[in-house]
Scaffold this motif. Structure first.
Motif, short mmCIF file in Angstrom:
data_model
loop_
_atom_site.label_atom_id
_atom_site.label_comp_id
_atom_site.label_asym_id
_atom_site.label_seq_id
_atom_site.Cartn_x
_atom_site.Cartn_y
_atom_site.Cartn_z
N LYS A 186 0.84 -1.20 0.00
CA LYS A 186 0.00 0.00 0.00
C LYS A 186 0.88 1.25 0.00
O LYS A 186 0.59 2.22 -0.71
CB LYS A 186 -0.93 -0.03 1.23
N LEU A 187 1.95 1.25 0.79
CA LEU A 187 2.87 2.39 0.81
C LEU A 187 3.56 2.58 -0.53
O LEU A 187 3.84 3.70 -0.94
CB LEU A 187 3.92 2.21 1.91
N ASN A 188 3.85 1.48 -1.22
CA ASN A 188 4.50 1.56 -2.53
C ASN A 188 3.61 2.21 -3.58
O ASN A 188 4.11 2.63 -4.63
CB ASN A 188 4.95 0.18 -2.99
N GLU A 189 2.31 2.31 -3.33
CA GLU A 189 1.40 2.96 -4.27
C GLU A 189 1.49 4.49 -4.22
O GLU A 189 1.02 5.16 -5.12
CB GLU A 189 -0.05 2.54 -3.96
N ILE A 190 2.10 5.03 -3.18
CA ILE A 190 2.19 6.48 -3.01
C ILE A 190 3.18 7.06 -4.01
O ILE A 190 4.28 6.55 -4.19
CB ILE A 190 2.62 6.84 -1.57
N ASP A 191 2.76 8.15 -4.67
CA ASP A 191 3.63 8.83 -5.62
C ASP A 191 4.64 9.69 -4.86
O ASP A 191 4.27 10.64 -4.18
CB ASP A 191 2.78 9.71 -6.55
N THR A 192 5.92 9.34 -4.99
CA THR A 192 6.96 10.09 -4.29
C THR A 192 7.85 10.87 -5.25
O THR A 192 8.93 11.32 -4.87
CB THR A 192 7.83 9.13 -3.45
N ASP A 193 7.40 11.05 -6.49
CA ASP A 193 8.17 11.84 -7.44
C ASP A 193 8.28 13.27 -6.94
O ASP A 193 7.32 13.87 -6.48
CB ASP A 193 7.49 11.83 -8.82
N GLY A 194 9.47 13.82 -7.00
CA GLY A 194 9.68 15.19 -6.58
C GLY A 194 9.89 15.36 -5.09
O GLY A 194 10.07 16.48 -4.62
N VAL A 195 9.86 14.30 -4.33
CA VAL A 195 10.08 14.39 -2.90
C VAL A 195 11.58 14.20 -2.65
O VAL A 195 12.16 13.19 -3.04
CB VAL A 195 9.28 13.32 -2.12
N GLU A 196 12.19 15.18 -2.01
CA GLU A 196 13.61 15.11 -1.73
C GLU A 196 13.88 14.07 -0.64
O GLU A 196 13.19 14.05 0.37
CB GLU A 196 14.12 16.47 -1.27
N PRO A 197 14.91 13.24 -0.82
CA PRO A 197 15.26 12.30 0.25
C PRO A 197 15.82 13.06 1.46
O PRO A 197 16.43 14.10 1.32
CB PRO A 197 16.32 11.41 -0.38
N MET A 198 15.57 12.51 2.64
CA MET A 198 16.04 13.13 3.87
C MET A 198 17.06 12.23 4.55
O MET A 198 16.94 11.01 4.50
CB MET A 198 14.87 13.38 4.82
N ALA A 199 18.01 12.83 5.22
CA ALA A 199 19.01 12.05 5.95
C ALA A 199 18.41 11.47 7.21
O ALA A 199 18.78 10.41 7.65
CB ALA A 199 20.21 12.93 6.28
N GLN A 200 17.48 12.21 7.83
CA GLN A 200 16.80 11.75 9.03
C GLN A 200 15.45 12.44 9.15
O GLN A 200 15.21 13.47 8.53
CB GLN A 200 17.65 12.00 10.26
N VAL A 201 14.58 11.92 9.95
CA VAL A 201 13.22 12.43 10.07
C VAL A 201 13.20 13.85 10.64
O VAL A 201 12.43 14.69 10.21
CB VAL A 201 12.37 11.50 10.96
N LEU A 202 14.04 14.15 11.61
CA LEU A 202 14.02 15.45 12.27
C LEU A 202 14.91 16.48 11.59
O LEU A 202 15.20 17.52 12.16
CB LEU A 202 14.43 15.29 13.74
N TYR A 203 15.35 16.21 10.38
CA TYR A 203 16.31 17.08 9.70
C TYR A 203 15.86 18.53 9.64
O TYR A 203 16.60 19.44 9.97
CB TYR A 203 16.56 16.55 8.29
N ALA A 204 14.62 18.78 9.24
CA ALA A 204 14.14 20.16 9.06
C ALA A 204 13.40 20.70 10.28
O ALA A 204 12.81 21.76 10.21
CB ALA A 204 13.24 20.24 7.83
N ALA A 205 13.40 19.99 11.38
CA ALA A 205 12.60 20.39 12.54
C ALA A 205 13.46 20.70 13.75
O ALA A 205 13.13 20.33 14.86
CB ALA A 205 11.60 19.30 12.86
N GLU A 206 14.58 21.39 13.54
CA GLU A 206 15.52 21.61 14.63
C GLU A 206 14.91 22.32 15.83
O GLU A 206 15.22 22.01 16.96
CB GLU A 206 16.75 22.36 14.12
N GLU A 207 14.03 23.30 15.61
CA GLU A 207 13.44 24.03 16.75
C GLU A 207 12.40 23.20 17.50
O GLU A 207 12.03 23.54 18.61
CB GLU A 207 12.83 25.36 16.29
#
Length: 99
Positions: free
Chosen positions: A40-61
């Motif tokens: 079911k997760l493989n059905e999600i379109d992830t085109d254009g989504v940048e890969p992240m090094a970790q989940v909290l990468y952009a949530a420092e605050e």
């Protein structure tokens, strides 16, 4: 995707697990459900989504991790205090490499 009983027994054998017939049936159903959710997760379109090094990468605050405060390490005596079979300063465990 349907997981077979033989596949469950094969994986259990690789993990050196001895399963009853009831446990094999349960794991067969559980693993089949897990793989269905992955499909079911493989059905999600992830085109254009940048890969992240970790989940909290952009949530420092808003990071919810605890502060990294150094602490003295456990000594050998304290580390082995609850070991079922300590010996000569080491944890004794059964041999699991050979079958």
């Amino acid at each position: 995707m349907k997981i077979t009983e033989q596949e469950v027994r094969y994986v259990a054998d690789l993990a050196n697990l001895h399963l009853t017939d009831a446990e094999v049936s349960k794991f067969e159903a559980d693993l089949d459900e897990i793989l269905a959710r992955v499909d079911k997760l493989n059905e999600i379109d992830t085109d254009g989504v940048e890969p992240m090094a970790q989940v909290l990468y952009a949530a420092e605050e808003t990071v919810t991790l605890r502060a990294d405060i150094p602490a003295p390490p456990l000594g050998n005596r304290e580390a082995l205090a609850n070991a079922p079979q300590p010996g000569a300063g080491y944890f004794k465990v059964p041999k699991v490499i050979e079958r």
